[in-house]
Design an enzyme around this catalytic site. Structure first.
Site, PDB file in Angstrom:
ATOM      1  N   HIS A 179       0.874  -1.174   0.000  1.00 22.26           N
ATOM      2  CA  HIS A 179       0.000   0.000   0.000  1.00 22.26           C
ATOM      3  C   HIS A 179       0.917   1.232   0.000  1.00 22.26           C
ATOM      4  O   HIS A 179       2.046   1.165   0.495  1.00 22.26           O
ATOM      5  CB  HIS A 179      -0.825  -0.063   1.298  1.00 22.26           C
TER       6      HIS A 179
ATOM      7  N   ASP B 243       3.095  -4.762   8.090  1.00 22.20           N
ATOM      8  CA  ASP B 243       1.880  -3.948   7.978  1.00 22.20           C
ATOM      9  C   ASP B 243       0.686  -4.901   8.040  1.00 22.20           C
ATOM     10  O   ASP B 243       0.410  -5.619   7.079  1.00 22.20           O
ATOM     11  CB  ASP B 243       1.932  -3.166   6.657  1.00 22.20           C
TER      12      ASP B 243
END
Lengths: 158, 420
Positions: B137, B214
C-alpha cells in the site's frame, strides 16, 4: 439516484463508438487531461482557424462517462467559434456542478443527458474532465487536472 | 488459511449465527441504497461497527471521561485505567510480551511513519537499503521514499508473480551488507494475497535485519502472534477491525523502542522539562505525545473483545467459504477477470468486468445497493504490475452472507448486459 438514468443508450453508444476519437496531426492547440483519482487520462487536440474550431479529436483511456462526455463534446463544438465553445464549457460545468439552468441554451442540446451526474458527486470529475481539457487547450495551458484549484467539486469556483 | 471444502455452487454451512451477528450491526439494516438493501462489501477499506463498540463510546463519555496520566481526581484515574486496560487488551490480542510494547497511533500510516522517522532517522544512513515488496500500500512506500530523499537510503522492491505472490527467492536475493530494514505487508489490500510472513521474517533475521509487518488487512481475518512471528514491529488499525477511525497500533520489541528517538515532542512524552534539557518518558509514553485518542483506544479494546467472542477461527472459516463461493460464481459468469490468485488469500476479490472501467462498475453496483471499492486501492504499483488503471474490489467480513454474494454476482451480470 438510479445510475441507469445516467447510463442511458446515448451515453453507452458514445462510449462504444466515440466520435472524433484519435489523433489530429495538424493540430494548433493541444492539452492533456488527468483525473489522478480514477485514472481517466485523455488528450484533446484542436485545429483552430479564424477563431473557429475547424477540427477536434480526443484520445486516451477513461471510464464510460468521461469517454461519452468527450465524444459528445467534440461533436458539439466542432465547427463552432471559440467564443461559443467557451460559453458551452461554462454552461456544461454549471450543469454538472450547480445544476441545469432553467432555460438551457439550445447548444447544450443532448448534453443535458449528463445533468443527473450532479447527484453522483464522485463521478462529476469524470464528466467534466474533457471540458477542462478543452478549456486548457483553447487557452494553451499545457494540461488540465481535476485536482486542486481546478476541482469542479470545490466550492466557490464558479 | 486453507479454504474449507466447498461443493460447486453450494455455499457451505457456517458455524456462525450470521443473522444474530448482523443484528449487532445497526448500519446493516438501517441503510438502504437506491431503495435496495445495503450489501456492504467494502470492508477492506473500513469495516462497520457493532452496537457494543458504539455503546462503549457513549458509556465512556457518560461515565468515565477526563484527560489521562495527569489528574489525581476520580475521572482522570478512571479514564487512565480504561486507556491502559485497552493497551493490555491489544497486548493480549497480538500476544506481545509486555504492554509497554504497544503504542497507540492514529492508524497504520501513522505507525509506519513513526518507525520510518524514529528508527530510520536514528539508524539508517546514506547508501543503506530498505526492502519492501511490490504488493505494498502507498502507506508502506511513501514514508520510505521520504526517508530516501532525506537521507539517501535506497529502496529495494521484491517482485511478485502473475498470481500476485511475492517471489521468495527474489526477496532473499535483495539482501546484502547494506540491507538495514525490511517493511512488508502481511496481506495485500489490493489482491488479498497472504504473504508467508514467518518465512520472510526468518529470512530477514538470518541476514540480521529488523522487519516491520503492515497488518492493516490481517488482524481482522486471522490470529496474529507477534512472539511466534518474531517480527520486530507490527502495525494495525482500529476501523478495519470493527472499531473506530483515528486509532491505530504499533507493536515494537521493547529493546528496539527504547533505542529509538521520539518522533514528536510535547506533553506526556517527557519525564522532566527545563529550557535547557528534556528527559524523555519511558516507552510507550515516549511515543504518545499530547492527549491521545483515549475514547478510540477504549473502543478499539471493545472491538477486540467483540471479535474474540466470535473467534477468529470461526471468522476465517466463514470468510474463506464466502471467498470460495464468490470466486466460483464470478468465474462462472465469464468475461470477468479476477486479479490476485494467490494460493493463500484473504476474502478479497479484485476484478475487472470485460473492458468496462471499474468506476462505471462501482457506480452501477451502487445502483443495486452493492458497495465495493473502485480505484487503484492506494497500491498503484500493483495496478501497474498487471497493466490496469484500477479494479473493482469486493472485500468480505464475517457478517456478510452467501445471499449477498449472489446480489453481487447478479449486479455484475447486469453491468455485463448493459455494456454488451
Amino acid at each position: 439516484m438510479d445510475p441507469k438514468f445516467l447510463y442511458q443508450e446515448m451515453i453507452l453508444d458514445h462510449n462504444k463508438k466515440p466520435r472524433n476519437f484519435g489523433k489530429l496531426d495538424d493540430a494548433t492547440h493541444r492539452a492533456e487531461g488527468l483525473n489522478p483519482l480514477c485514472g481517466d487520462h485523455i488528450w484533446v487536440a484542436l485545429k483552430v482557424d479564424a477563431e473557429t474550431i475547424g477540427a477536434i479529436a480526443f484520445e486516451g483511456h477513461s471510464c464510460a462517462i468521461c469517454k461519452a462526455s468527450a465524444s459528445m463534446m467534440t461533436a458539439a463544438v466542432k465547427g463552432k467559434p471559440i467564443a461559443t465553445a467557451e460559453a458551452l464549457v461554462e454552461e456544461f460545468r454549471q450543469m454538472v456542478t450547480v445544476g441545469m439552468h432553467a432555460t438551457p441554451s439550445p447548444a447544450l442540446a443532448r448534453l443535458t443527458a449528463f445533468a443527473g451526474i450532479k447527484d453522483l458527486p464522485s463521478r462529476v470529475k469524470c464528466a467534466v474532465l474533457p471540458w477542462h481539457t478543452l478549456d486548457a487547450a483553447l487557452h494553451q495551458t499545457a494540461n488540465a487536472t481535476t485536482e486542486g484549484d481546478a476541482d469542479p467539486a470545490a466550492s466557490g469556483r464558479h | 488459511m486453507n479454504a474449507p471444502a466447498v461443493g460447486p455452487m453450494t455455499p457451505s454451512a457456517s458455524t456462525l449465527d450470521i443473522a444474530r451477528i448482523r443484528a449487532d450491526f445497526p448500519i446493516l439494516s438501517a441503510v438502504t441504497v437506491n431503495g435496495k438493501p445495503l450489501v456492504y462489501l467494502d470492508n477492506g477499506a473500513s469495516a462497520q461497527m457493532p452496537r457494543q463498540v458504539i455503546d462503549r463510546l457513549v458509556r465512556y463519555h457518560t461515565h468515565e471521561h477526563a484527560n489521562i496520566h495527569r489528574g489525581v481526581h476520580y475521572l482522570s484515574e478512571t479514564a487512565t485505567n480504561a486507556y491502559e486496560t485497552a493497551r493490555k487488551t491489544v497486548q493480549r490480542f497480538l500476544n506481545a510480551k509486555e504492554d509497554r510494547e504497544i503504542i497507540f497511533t492514529a492508524n497504520v500510516t501513522d505507525s509506519i511513519n513513526l518507525v520510518a522517522h524514529s528508527y530510520g532517522g536514528a539508524f539508517l544512513s546514506a547508501g543503506d537499503e530498505v526492502v519492501i515488496t511490490h504488493l505494498e500500500h502507498h502507506a508502506n512506500i511513501v514514508p520510505w521514499q521520504m526517508l530516501r530523499d532525506e537521507k539517501g537510503v535506497k529502496l529495494r522492491v521484491a517482485p511478485i508473480n502473475d498470481a500476485g505472490e511475492v517471489i521468495l527467492e527474489e526477496y532473499e536475493k535483495l539482501f546484502n551488507a547494506r540491507t538495514k530494514f525490511v517493511s512488508i505487508t502481511h496481506v495485500s489490500n489490493a489482491l488479498g494475497t497472504i504473504n508467508p510472513v514467518k518465512a520472510m521474517i526468518d529470512i530477514a533475521h538470518r541476514h540480521g535485519v529488523p522487519i516491520m509487518i503492515d497488518g492493516a488487512q490481517a488482524v481482522q481475518h486471522m490470529t496474529v502472534d507477534v512472539q511466534a512471528l518474531e517480527c520486530d514491529f507490527y502495525a494495525f488499525t482500529g476501523h478495519k477491525l470493527y472499531g473506530p477511525t483515528g486509532i491505530g497500533v504499533l507493536y515494537g520489541k521493547a529493546a528496539l523502542l527504547e533505542k529509538m528517538r521520539p518522533h514528536r515532542g510535547g506533553g506526556d512524552m517527557i519525564l522532566s522539562v527545563t529550557f535547557e534539557k528534556t528527559t524523555y518518558n519511558t516507552i510507550p509514553f515516549k511515543f504518545e505525545a499530547g492527549t491521545p485518542q483515549i475514547a478510540q483506544a477504549i473502543q478499539l479494546a471493545a472491538a477486540i473483545d467483540y471479535v474474540n467472542a466470535i473467534g477468529l477461527t470461526s471468522i476465517a472459516q466463514h470468510e474463506q467459504a464466502l471467498l470460495s463461493y464468490a470466486t466460483e460464481r464470478i468465474n462462472s459468469l465469464g468475461g470477468v477477470r479476477i486479479y490476485g490468485e494467490a494460493k493463500h488469500k484473504s476474502a478479497v476479490i479484485s476484478f475487472y468486468v470485460g473492458d468496462v472501467h471499474p468506476h462505471d462498475v462501482g457506480t452501477l453496483l451502487n445502483g443495486e445497493g452493492v458497495a465495493v471499492r473502485t480505484g487503484h486501492h492506494c497500491a498503484q504499483p500493483v495496478m501497474q504490475r498487471f497493466g490496469i488503471p484500477a479494479t473493482a474490489r469486493a472485500s468480505f467480513a464475517f457478517y456478510n452472507t452467501f445471499e449477498e454474494v449472489d446480489a453481487l454476482v447478479t449486479a455484475i451480470s447486469k453491468v455485463q448486459k448493459l455494456f454488451d
